[in-house]
Design a protein around this motif. Structure first.
Motif, mmCIF file in Angstrom:
data_model
loop_
_atom_site.group_PDB
_atom_site.id
_atom_site.type_symbol
_atom_site.label_atom_id
_atom_site.label_comp_id
_atom_site.label_asym_id
_atom_site.label_seq_id
_atom_site.Cartn_x
_atom_site.Cartn_y
_atom_site.Cartn_z
ATOM 1 N N TRP A 140 0.815 -1.217 0.000
ATOM 2 C CA TRP A 140 0.000 0.000 0.000
ATOM 3 C C TRP A 140 0.844 1.261 0.000
ATOM 4 O O TRP A 140 0.524 2.256 -0.664
ATOM 5 C CB TRP A 140 -1.035 0.001 1.133
ATOM 6 C CG TRP A 140 -0.470 0.149 2.527
ATOM 7 C CD1 TRP A 140 -0.101 -0.844 3.383
ATOM 8 C CD2 TRP A 140 -0.226 1.380 3.228
ATOM 9 N NE1 TRP A 140 0.370 -0.328 4.558
ATOM 10 C CE2 TRP A 140 0.293 1.044 4.498
ATOM 11 C CE3 TRP A 140 -0.407 2.728 2.909
ATOM 12 C CZ2 TRP A 140 0.649 2.006 5.440
ATOM 13 C CZ3 TRP A 140 -0.054 3.690 3.856
ATOM 14 C CH2 TRP A 140 0.471 3.326 5.107
ATOM 15 N N ARG A 141 1.990 1.220 0.687
ATOM 16 C CA ARG A 141 2.858 2.411 0.690
ATOM 17 C C ARG A 141 3.424 2.640 -0.722
ATOM 18 O O ARG A 141 3.483 3.766 -1.204
ATOM 19 C CB ARG A 141 4.018 2.206 1.671
ATOM 20 C CG ARG A 141 3.648 2.416 3.115
ATOM 21 C CD ARG A 141 4.883 2.427 3.996
ATOM 22 N NE ARG A 141 4.500 2.230 5.395
ATOM 23 C CZ ARG A 141 4.376 1.047 5.977
ATOM 24 N NH1 ARG A 141 4.601 -0.053 5.296
ATOM 25 N NH2 ARG A 141 4.014 0.936 7.240
ATOM 26 N N THR A 142 3.822 1.545 -1.351
ATOM 27 C CA THR A 142 4.386 1.637 -2.716
ATOM 28 C C THR A 142 3.349 2.227 -3.673
ATOM 29 O O THR A 142 3.667 3.094 -4.493
ATOM 30 C CB THR A 142 4.811 0.237 -3.199
ATOM 31 O OG1 THR A 142 5.741 -0.287 -2.274
ATOM 32 C CG2 THR A 142 5.422 0.269 -4.575
ATOM 33 N N ILE A 143 2.098 1.739 -3.548
ATOM 34 C CA ILE A 143 1.043 2.228 -4.453
ATOM 35 C C ILE A 143 0.835 3.728 -4.255
ATOM 36 O O ILE A 143 0.765 4.492 -5.229
ATOM 37 C CB ILE A 143 -0.272 1.442 -4.222
ATOM 38 C CG1 ILE A 143 -0.098 -0.007 -4.682
ATOM 39 C CG2 ILE A 143 -1.441 2.091 -4.972
ATOM 40 C CD1 ILE A 143 -1.265 -0.921 -4.371
ATOM 41 N N LEU A 144 0.789 4.156 -2.994
ATOM 42 C CA LEU A 144 0.575 5.581 -2.713
ATOM 43 C C LEU A 144 1.734 6.420 -3.250
ATOM 44 O O LEU A 144 1.528 7.443 -3.906
ATOM 45 C CB LEU A 144 0.461 5.792 -1.202
ATOM 46 C CG LEU A 144 -0.941 5.923 -0.636
ATOM 47 C CD1 LEU A 144 -0.885 6.164 0.862
ATOM 48 C CD2 LEU A 144 -1.692 7.078 -1.309
ATOM 49 N N ARG A 145 2.951 5.959 -2.969
ATOM 50 C CA ARG A 145 4.142 6.704 -3.403
ATOM 51 C C ARG A 145 4.198 6.792 -4.928
ATOM 52 O O ARG A 145 4.392 7.865 -5.504
ATOM 53 C CB ARG A 145 5.399 6.003 -2.870
ATOM 54 C CG ARG A 145 6.672 6.827 -3.024
ATOM 55 C CD ARG A 145 7.932 6.053 -2.643
ATOM 56 N NE ARG A 145 7.817 5.354 -1.379
ATOM 57 C CZ ARG A 145 7.777 4.020 -1.256
ATOM 58 N NH1 ARG A 145 7.836 3.260 -2.338
ATOM 59 N NH2 ARG A 145 7.672 3.440 -0.082
ATOM 60 N N SER A 146 3.980 5.654 -5.575
ATOM 61 C CA SER A 146 4.046 5.636 -7.042
ATOM 62 C C SER A 146 2.926 6.465 -7.657
ATOM 63 O O SER A 146 3.119 7.070 -8.717
ATOM 64 C CB SER A 146 3.957 4.200 -7.560
ATOM 65 O OG SER A 146 5.193 3.571 -7.413
ATOM 66 N N SER A 147 1.763 6.478 -6.999
ATOM 67 C CA SER A 147 0.656 7.303 -7.518
ATOM 68 C C SER A 147 1.050 8.773 -7.497
ATOM 69 O O SER A 147 0.786 9.517 -8.457
ATOM 70 C CB SER A 147 -0.613 7.095 -6.685
ATOM 71 O OG SER A 147 -0.987 5.749 -6.719
ATOM 72 N N GLY A 148 1.670 9.193 -6.399
ATOM 73 C CA GLY A 148 2.130 10.586 -6.289
ATOM 74 C C GLY A 148 3.189 10.888 -7.336
ATOM 75 O O GLY A 148 3.121 11.908 -8.034
#
Lengths: 159, 498
Positions: free
Chosen positions: B247-255
């Motif tokens: 979930w952290r990766t998804i959030l970071r990559s989305s940003g």
């Protein structure tokens, strides 16, 4: 052993020099053409003359081409397979065939492309050379109301 | 708020919703086919949208953009060949996972992270585009000129190729944009007496040529390539452990993806590379990357899909394409007589918000389509190239003709295709050529208007803070990497000398 590498080095050098030289030649011709543009009187010129902006861009193109001539990296792309040249020949013949009929040209060219690329199954060849062009024609003619140029086959439809 | 609701209501039409559903399936199909990508798909389908109303037409193009970007992951995971270049980094971990019999898990993670990244970026788009448009509302011609120049300077970094070659291709596109009657002075330029060239070179035939026909020739040179194909039983939604891990990766990559998408000309490919690298850098198990790390898929897919929403911010708010596919959508807007830019959010706010809602809907739709039909779409990779590419050829020719019903446009598309093929062969990207052609006219018009406004004293542009800001950004985009490399070499030489 040295002969192929010398040949390869020669090809790499040609590959490095040819594109910038071709671009410089095009830029030279384009610049010459800009000198033939009409000039407008100062009161009508609205900021810049019609030739100013193209000349500015041509100047940039020439400068970058010279940079590539001096600093470009040498690399030799592998020779084009014969099928690419055959494909280009099909693209070249296509405009000639359009003189008879656009959709005839499309069917023949698409069928020729498939055959040149190694397709040997008759149903597949019929699909790309007959069925798909007919479907595309009907979709654009009936669906989007696009009128295609008249020709041998399209006349059968348009009457 | 009214525009927001009006935009939503504009989508509440059964025919339009069905069209978006069909376009989603079409986009997934395009993205899943190796060699075809969102840009080629949008360019080929643009002529099909000419008879639609503008909301439907642009919704279809945007649907193709979002769903094809997602679907690139299908072939990346199953046959180790990215359906689109934006999914190249998905191969790195997706294919090893598939080889271990976890293709369904890999595709499930790709679908979830793509959807989350896409929705994140659309929400950012809904918030940022009107704000950016409001900020740009008072831009005068010098600011627009400098902004367009900045957009063109960003072409230097496209595709990871030589910046000089990219700028050269972009400049060539700008030169092509000068063909036709000069709107400011009504003088004919480079028309060679052809009436068809009086209106200039149409960007739709050029796009069909450089993206469709040149790809046909490229595919002809790759006929010998054979691909290993992994079979898949069914797609699986990620497990709780997978969510906890990613979930952290998804959030970071989305940003990251949204930010990269907002930058003019940068698209999903760059976003996915940075998203993947950052996922690896922040991971507790970086050694798993390359061997089937689920975070790798999440990092790459969330970033490339969030770039789609980001790319639409400058496209709609400023009229500067945020990615190659956004350039095709920009062409679509112009074909339909719409003027992207700050005024879009005042004069056509309902249209702009309808597009935002359509993007949000598409992100949910491709998730559903991806889950339900991944196995079916995976089978399209079996379509022989000997059938696929002749069909692309037919669509390219008819598409080039259909827009203005002109055979001249067909010749333009064919010539652009051959030129594009040789450009690619010699290391020139064709994307800058297309974007240069679109922005060239705008650049010249703004320069002319600026010269009139500044009484032909061009140096006064440097006295305008915003213009100066964009010109400095342009210089940084063009020369930053050279200066940085030079400084680094000097530092290295200095430390070696010590």
């Amino acid at each position: 052993m040295t002969e192929p590498s010398a040949e390869s080095a020669g090809r790499a050098r040609l590959n490095r020099l040819l594109p910038p030289l071709a671009i410089l030649a095009i830029a030279g011709i384009a610049y010459h053409l800009t000198t033939t543009f009409d000039r407008v009187p100062p009161i009508l010129k609205r900021g810049i003359q019609p030739s100013d902006f193209p000349q500015l861009v041509i100047g940039l193109i020439a400068a970058l081409s010279i940079w590539l001539l001096i600093r470009g990296r040498e690399s030799a792309p592998r020779p084009l397979p014969s099928v690419v040249w055959v494909t280009m020949a099909v693209l070249l013949v296509f405009p000639i065939l359009t003189a008879v009929d656009l959709f005839l040209a499309l069917g023949v060219s698409a069928g020729a492309l498939a055959a040149c690329w190694g397709e040997r199954r008759i149903p597949a060849l019929l699909l790309v050379s007959v069925l798909i062009p007919v479907v595309v024609f009907l979709l654009f003619d009936l669906g989007f109301e696009i009128r295609f140029p008249r020709g041998l086959l399209t006349n059968l439809w348009y009457g | 708020m009214d525009a927001l609701l009006a935009g939503l209501l504009a989508l509440a039409d059964v025919e339009l919703l069905l069209l978006i559903c069909a376009a989603t399936a079409g986009g997934v199909l395009i993205g899943a086919l190796p060699g075809l990508n969102a840009t080629t798909g949008a360019a080929l389908l643009l002529p099909f949208t000419i008879t639609m109303d503008p909301v439907a037409a642009i919704a279809v193009l945007i649907t193709i953009y979002c769903s094809a970007t997602f679907a690139g992951a299908i072939t990346a995971i199953l046959i180790n060949t990215p359906g689109t270049s934006a999914s190249a980094t998905t191969c790195i971990d997706g294919f090893p996972l598939a080889q271990r019999g976890q293709a369904g898990r890999a595709l499930g993670m790709a679908a979830v992270s793509s959807t989350m990244g896409g929705i994140f970026s659309v929400l950012c788009l809904m918030a940022a585009a009107p704000l950016l448009a409001r900020a740009a509302y008072n831009f005068a011609p010098p600011e627009y000129f400098a902004l367009t120049l900045f957009g063109l300077s960003m072409l230097a970094t496209i595709g990871g190729g030589s910046p000089v070659k990219n700028i050269l291709a972009g400049a060539f596109g700008v030169l092509l944009a000068t063909v036709g009657i000069d709107l400011l002075t009504t003088v004919e330029r480079f028309t060679f007496g052809y009436a068809e060239l009086s209106d200039g070179i149409g960007f739709v035939p050029v796009m069909i040529g450089v993206f469709g026909i040149s790809e046909l020739l490229t595919q002809a040179s790759n006929l010998h390539v054979t691909r290993e194909r992994i079979t898949m039983k069914a797609i699986q939604l990620p497990s709780r452990a997978d969510y906890a891990k990613t979930w952290r990766t998804i959030l970071r990559s989305s940003g990251i993806g949204t930010f990269i998408g907002v930058l003019p000309a940068e698209g999903a490919t760059v976003a996915s590379m940075i998203g993947y690298n950052e996922a690896k850098r922040w991971s507790r198990t970086p050694e798993e990357f390359g061997k089937g790390a689920i975070e790798g898929i999440a990092g790459s897919e969330a970033a490339n899909n969030s770039a789609t929403g980001g790319a639409m911010v400058p496209t709609l708010a400023l009229g500067i394409p945020g990615s190659p596919t956004a350039a095709v959508i920009l062409a679509g807007l112009m074909v339909h007589g719409l003027r992207p830019g700050p005024t879009m959010f005042t004069e056509q706010a309902e249209f702009a918000f309808a597009i935002f809602w359509a993007m949000l809907l598409v992100n949910l739709l491709f998730f559903a389509v991806g889950l339900a039909g991944a196995k079916l779409f995976a089978r399209v990779t079996l379509i022989p190239v000997t059938i696929l590419w002749p069909v692309v050829f037919i669509c390219s020719i008819v598409g080039a003709y259909a827009l203005d019903q002109s055979m001249f446009d067909v010749w333009i598309a064919l010539a652009s295709g051959v030129v594009g093929f040789f450009m690619r062969r010699h290391g020139f990207s064709v994307v800058p050529l297309a974007i240069g052609l679109i922005l060239g006219g705008m650049l010249e018009t703004r320069l002319g208007q600026s010269m009139v406004m500044l009484d032909e004293r061009w140096w006064l542009m440097f006295a305008r803070p915003l213009t100066l800001f964009f010109l400095v950004l342009t210089a940084l985009a063009l020369f930053g990497s050279f200066v940085w490399g030079w400084a680094r070499r000097r530092r290295t030489a200095g430390s070696t000398g010590e």
